[in-house]
Design an enzyme around this catalytic site. Structure first.
Site, mmCIF file in Angstrom:
data_model
loop_
_atom_site.group_PDB
_atom_site.id
_atom_site.type_symbol
_atom_site.label_atom_id
_atom_site.label_comp_id
_atom_site.label_asym_id
_atom_site.label_seq_id
_atom_site.Cartn_x
_atom_site.Cartn_y
_atom_site.Cartn_z
ATOM 1 N N GLY A 1 33.804 41.925 22.353
ATOM 2 C CA GLY A 1 34.110 42.564 23.630
ATOM 3 C C GLY A 1 35.220 43.789 23.444
ATOM 4 N N GLY B 1 36.879 45.538 26.043
ATOM 5 C CA GLY B 1 37.773 45.769 27.428
ATOM 6 C C GLY B 1 39.074 46.085 26.719
ATOM 7 C CG LEU B 2 42.390 47.028 29.091
ATOM 8 C CD1 LEU B 2 43.629 46.707 30.249
ATOM 9 C CD2 LEU B 2 42.769 48.854 28.365
ATOM 10 N NE ARG C 1 46.715 39.748 42.578
ATOM 11 C CZ ARG C 1 46.010 40.334 41.372
ATOM 12 N NH1 ARG C 1 45.364 39.679 40.442
ATOM 13 N NH2 ARG C 1 46.332 41.615 41.282
#
Length: 637
Positions: free
Chosen positions: A40, A42-43, A330
């Protein structure tokens, strides 16, 4: 079996510092002897790979995209939280810690969340030093805005492109190490299996997505930073390539999967426009700073919004939650949007939408200020819907966005499989039953930059694993299993596409284990999913061959894993008869319709052990203790 978090005892305020001092380290010259595999980019993955290489480890980094820059982290829009208190509005490390625990409905591990809040202040400094162009106030100071679930302004942002800008910062650090030869980058390469030798993670089996070549990669530790599994629902805000295969294959090799039923519904998504769609588009939660959410008071009112006077509008979040208004968390915003639409007050096609209106903010601040804050988001909405939010309110509806479940990890971010570390959204650790907005970027970078570099060194310093090569029997066995599964996919030659199965699965999971779940719906799903699995393995049609670029073959493996994961999600949801955060059991709610927890029976992390094909998984529990926060019914009124 009761799982142990291995969190340090004593005061939370000094726990991480004391723990770091007690960790063993690998000296500078010995670091070159170790190879760490990072899956991976990503960040979480990019920051981990760059940091470990900077320390001197040999790092191999794998991603299925054509470049690390295309990781899904770029899609994050609104911001990243940090307890800097630049606004002098009462923020602190403790307040960020408390808001995160409360936002997760008291289903998070205290020690991990407090550490996250502490590390958050360092992340901003790191990213500014990398050149991330955060928004600034007139005087040059970094600007902040509010996000749901908080009464302070702690969210740093780069307009609506925060994830992209942060990823470019991490990518620059990663690229530096690639250039120095400390990181070997493998794009267009997918992990298909985890290799475990003598109980320890020692490597992975991969497939080159261009040539189809199967390869074995050997390491001293494996780090998974492969994101979440929201695409199990088919329609989600995730990129189409996002999948669960890396963590699911690790789960089948012994890693426990924690809280799989904890998925997040994001309240501000562009509504579905038709059956043709294969994904959904997110509108940043930051829009709720200046946009007011409302629906017509009269059911079925199809007048143009500008023709509906104030007296005929229901600003339902402001009415029900006066302390937080439109900035409730949310899950609360999503559940209320669904409720008003179910009652017949929804707007747009099918009545599946609510208005997000900026007219008051434009009158108060001026159109130029609103465009400066949200211009690219307004442009995105306009291009997708053909409607100009400067002139008419946005229409939004909840959608699957993030997953709080993932592989179980301890305080050191290591799974129950020694040598297998999991970072970012791929692990379960920090967000409980509902993630607060702007916390995903915070966790990914905290794990990669500031936590894993310490804890992985402790593991490597203590491990005495023998050197192994790709010719080891375990690697050959995994390679054989991967190859046989590929041949099986290609040999079925049924009559249905992979996407048709994925779409059907998504509808089952959304209807029966989505925004609301019941015992009846979950049992229905647990009856349908095995039937769908059986048909998949009999009737799927995977075109092409293995020795080429074959996206149908890629998707077949991912959908097969999604089917298995969906079953575990429903098992987990059925076993948890309380409501908490984004997991809403209709049988467990307060008189006013809020989520009703059962702390006596369910204050634990459910970590599932894979027991084999056609065998029921085994649940293990990590008991959650709260010594620094008082458990209470969550209220945002």
């Amino acid at each position: 079996m009761e799982l142990k978090s291995n969190a340090p005892s004593g005061p939370l305020e000094t726990a991480w510092e004391r723990h770091r001092d007690e960790l063993k380290i690998v000296n500078a010259t010995n670091k070159r002897k170790y190879t760490v595999i990072v899956v991976g980019s990503g960040l979480a993955g990019a920051s981990a790979a760059a940091s470990l290489a900077e320390l001197g480890y040999n790092v191999e980094c794998y991603c299925f995209q054509d470049s690390p820059r295309r990781a899904h982290s770029i899609a994050a829009q609104g911001g990243i939280n940090a307890a800097k208190n630049y606004q002098n509005d009462g923020d602190s490390v403790y307040r960020l810690f408390y808001d995160t625990i409360k936002g997760g409905d008291f289903r998070s591990r205290e020690s991990n969340v407090y550490r996250l809040a502490q590390v958050s202040v360092n992340i901003i400094d790191q990213c500014v030093a990398q050149g991330v162009p955060f928004a600034r106030e007139y005087g040059g100071y970094l600007d902040n805005r509010s996000f749901g679930g908080a009464q302070v302004s702690r969210t740093f942002y780069a307009r609506g492109q925060t994830g992209q800008q942060l990823l470019l910062g991490a990518y620059s650090a990663l690229s530096r190490q690639i250039g120095l030869g400390n990181v070997k980058m493998f794009p267009r390469t997918e992990m298909l299996d985890l290799v475990v030798i003598d109980g320890r993670a020692r490597g992975i089996v991969t497939r080159d997505l261009v040539t189809g070549k199967i390869d074995c990669r050997v390491g001293d530790a494996v780090v998974l930073g492969t994101g979440g599994y929201g695409n199990v629902f088919y329609l989600s805000t995730n990129a189409k390539g996002c999948n669960t295969s890396a963590i699911w294959r690790a789960h089948k090799k012994g890693a426990y999967f924690a809280n799989p039923c904890y998925t997040q519904i994001h309240p501000t998504c562009i509504p579905v426009s038709g059956d043709h769609q294969s994904k959904l588009t997110l509108m940043s939660e930051s829009l709720r700073n200046d946009g007011r959410i409302w629906v017509p008071k009269k059911k079925g009112d199809d007048r143009s919004p500008d023709q509906i006077p104030e007296a005929d509008r229901d600003y339902y979040l402001e009415r029900k939650y006066p302390s937080y208004g439109n900035l409730v968390p949310r899950d609360v915003a999503s559940r209320n949007a669904k409720q008003v639409c179910d009652e017949g007050h929804g707007v747009g096609p099918g009545g599946l939408g609510v208005y997000l209106d900026f007219s008051d903010a434009v009158k108060r601040l001026g159109a130029a200020v609103i465009r400066e804050r949200y211009g690219n988001l307004f442009d995105m909405y306009n291009r997708i819907t053909g409607e100009d939010p400067n002139k008419v309110p946005m229409r939004i509806y909840p959608a699957i966005h993030y997953t709080m479940g993932g592989l179980w990890v301890d305080y050191n971010l290591m799974s129950n499989v020694p040598g297998l570390f999991v970072v970012g959204e791929a692990n379960f650790s920090d967000h409980g039953a509902n993630r607060l907005g702007a916390s995903a970027l915070m966790q990914g970078l905290a794990d990669g930059y500031f936590i894993l570099p310490y804890t992985i060194g402790d593991y490597l310093a203590k491990s005495k694993s023998a050197k192994v090569g790709a010719d080891h029997a375990a690697f050959q066995e995994s390679t054989k299993a991967v190859t046989e599964q590929i041949k099986r996919f290609l040999s079925i030659r049924g009559k249905r596409t992979v996407d048709s199965f994925h779409k059907e699965l998504g509808k089952i999971v959304w209807d029966d284990c989505g925004m609301a779940r019941t015992e009846k719906s979950l049992k229905h799903a647990l009856g349908r999913i095995p039937e769908l699995r059986a048909e998949f393995w009999k009737n799927v049609n995977v075109l092409g061959g293995n020795d080429e670029l074959n996206q149908s073959l890629e998707k077949a493996g991912r959908v097969a894993d999604f089917i298995d994961l969906a079953e575990l999600m429903c098992r987990d949801a059925l076993a948890r008869t309380e409501s908490c955060g984004g997991h809403f059991r209709e049988e467990s709610q307060t008189p006013d319709g809020e989520a009703l927890r059962d702390d006596k029976n369910f204050s634990y992390v459910a970590a599932w052990e894979y027991k084999g094909e056609n065998q029921a998984p085994l649940m293990h529990k990590e008991v959650l203790t709260f010594e620094n926060i008082h458990l209470a019914q969550r209220s945002y009124q």
